[in-house]
Design a protein around this motif. Structure first.
Motif, PDB file in Angstrom:
ATOM      1  N   ILE A  52     -50.040  60.139 -12.671  1.00 49.43           N
ATOM      2  CA  ILE A  52     -49.050  60.518 -13.686  1.00 49.43           C
ATOM      3  C   ILE A  52     -48.063  61.583 -13.211  1.00 49.43           C
ATOM      4  O   ILE A  52     -46.897  61.558 -13.590  1.00 49.43           O
ATOM      5  N   ASP A  53     -48.498  62.523 -12.384  1.00 45.89           N
ATOM      6  CA  ASP A  53     -47.550  63.554 -11.952  1.00 45.89           C
ATOM      7  C   ASP A  53     -46.442  62.947 -11.088  1.00 45.89           C
ATOM      8  O   ASP A  53     -45.280  63.349 -11.189  1.00 45.89           O
ATOM      9  N   ASP A  54     -46.781  61.938 -10.286  1.00 48.04           N
ATOM     10  CA  ASP A  54     -45.757  61.294  -9.460  1.00 48.04           C
ATOM     11  C   ASP A  54     -44.870  60.366 -10.288  1.00 48.04           C
ATOM     12  O   ASP A  54     -43.681  60.222  -9.999  1.00 48.04           O
ATOM     13  N   ILE A  95     -45.016  68.303 -15.449  1.00 47.51           N
ATOM     14  CA  ILE A  95     -45.695  67.676 -14.308  1.00 47.51           C
ATOM     15  C   ILE A  95     -46.864  68.529 -13.835  1.00 47.51           C
ATOM     16  O   ILE A  95     -47.956  68.014 -13.599  1.00 47.51           O
ATOM     17  N   LYS A  96     -46.642  69.826 -13.713  1.00 48.66           N
ATOM     18  CA  LYS A  96     -47.693  70.719 -13.211  1.00 48.66           C
ATOM     19  C   LYS A  96     -48.933  70.701 -14.113  1.00 48.66           C
ATOM     20  O   LYS A  96     -50.062  70.723 -13.633  1.00 48.66           O
ATOM     21  N   ILE A  97     -48.716  70.617 -15.408  1.00 49.44           N
ATOM     22  CA  ILE A  97     -49.839  70.587 -16.357  1.00 49.44           C
ATOM     23  C   ILE A  97     -50.690  69.334 -16.133  1.00 49.44           C
ATOM     24  O   ILE A  97     -51.912  69.409 -16.037  1.00 49.44           O
ATOM     25  N   PHE A 110     -39.014  66.904  -6.911  1.00 52.81           N
ATOM     26  CA  PHE A 110     -39.778  67.018  -8.155  1.00 52.81           C
ATOM     27  C   PHE A 110     -41.279  66.876  -7.924  1.00 52.81           C
ATOM     28  O   PHE A 110     -42.073  67.495  -8.633  1.00 52.81           O
ATOM     29  N   ASP A 111     -41.675  66.097  -6.935  1.00 52.33           N
ATOM     30  CA  ASP A 111     -43.102  65.942  -6.636  1.00 52.33           C
ATOM     31  C   ASP A 111     -43.686  67.232  -6.066  1.00 52.33           C
ATOM     32  O   ASP A 111     -44.817  67.598  -6.378  1.00 52.33           O
ATOM     33  N   ILE A 112     -42.908  67.926  -5.265  1.00 56.18           N
ATOM     34  CA  ILE A 112     -43.386  69.190  -4.678  1.00 56.18           C
ATOM     35  C   ILE A 112     -43.249  70.347  -5.670  1.00 56.18           C
ATOM     36  O   ILE A 112     -44.164  71.151  -5.838  1.00 56.18           O
ATOM     37  N   GLU A 149     -52.659  69.548 -12.863  1.00 57.98           N
ATOM     38  CA  GLU A 149     -53.789  70.480 -12.864  1.00 57.98           C
ATOM     39  C   GLU A 149     -54.910  70.083 -13.825  1.00 57.98           C
ATOM     40  O   GLU A 149     -56.068  70.378 -13.582  1.00 57.98           O
ATOM     41  N   LYS A 150     -54.581  69.419 -14.921  1.00 62.24           N
ATOM     42  CA  LYS A 150     -55.560  69.199 -15.988  1.00 62.24           C
ATOM     43  C   LYS A 150     -56.236  67.837 -15.977  1.00 62.24           C
ATOM     44  O   LYS A 150     -57.322  67.695 -16.517  1.00 62.24           O
ATOM     45  N   MET A 151     -55.621  66.828 -15.399  1.00 62.60           N
ATOM     46  CA  MET A 151     -56.185  65.475 -15.463  1.00 62.60           C
ATOM     47  C   MET A 151     -56.850  65.119 -14.146  1.00 62.60           C
ATOM     48  O   MET A 151     -56.177  64.923 -13.146  1.00 62.60           O
ATOM     49  N   GLU A 152     -58.160  65.040 -14.151  1.00 61.31           N
ATOM     50  CA  GLU A 152     -58.909  64.755 -12.925  1.00 61.31           C
ATOM     51  C   GLU A 152     -59.434  63.319 -12.930  1.00 61.31           C
ATOM     52  O   GLU A 152     -60.631  63.082 -12.847  1.00 61.31           O
TER      53      GLU A 152
END
Length: 167
Positions: free
Chosen positions: A142-144, A127-129, A119-121, A132-135
């Protein structure tokens, strides 16, 4: 490896406490697949956490998440690279979430590890959003966390279907 053989960038990371933690005690310095090496480095700490009561385990993981927002954000800022591949503290937390309440045993650990890495890869929605959007440090974490939650759901579904002792 002798200290003199360590690249200057690596030495700077390893000697700075915040960066050292963000880089998973150096595991994020792996030249290939730093996320996988970071996840592997999280396993010994998981073994220390796993005997804890579930509430205490959850509170430790929550604290690691909150601290990780700062660690990852500060390290990314200092390096000038958002979500540098070597920042792997997020992998630590993601794996610990995936293995929450996992039955004891190598096979369950391996399944949780594989699901989390998948799921991480893969980074399925949303997750992808977030990736890509939160810097920010939160964006790095959060994605992990979400990948860990996805892995947790599948792992606990397998435990329910086959039983904790069947595998």
């Amino acid at each position: 490896m002798p200290t003199s053989a360590v690249k200057p960038e690596a030495k700077k990371i390893l000697t700075h406490p915040i960066h050292c933690l963000a880089f998973g005690f150096g595991s994020g310095l792996a030249p290939k697949a730093p996320g996988t090496f970071g996840t592997l480095m999280a396993i010994p700490l998981y073994w220390l956490l796993s005997p804890l009561p579930l509430l205490v385990y959850a509170l430790v993981v929550l604290a690691a998440f909150v601290i990780g927002i700062y660690l990852c954000g500060k390290t990314a800022e200092d390096l000038g690279v958002h979500d540098h591949p070597g920042i792997v503290w997020d992998e630590f937390v993601g794996l610990w979430i995936a293995l929450f309440a996992a039955p004891a045993g190598w096979l369950w650990l391996l399944i949780g590890f594989a699901l989390f890495r998948l799921f991480d890869i893969w980074k399925p929605w949303p997750i992808k959003i977030f990736d890509e959007k939160m810097e920010t440090g939160l964006g790095i974490m959060i994605d992990d966390v979400l990948a860990g939650i996805y892995a947790l759901i599948i792992l606990q579904g397998l435990v329910y279907l086959v039983g904790p002792d069947l595998l």
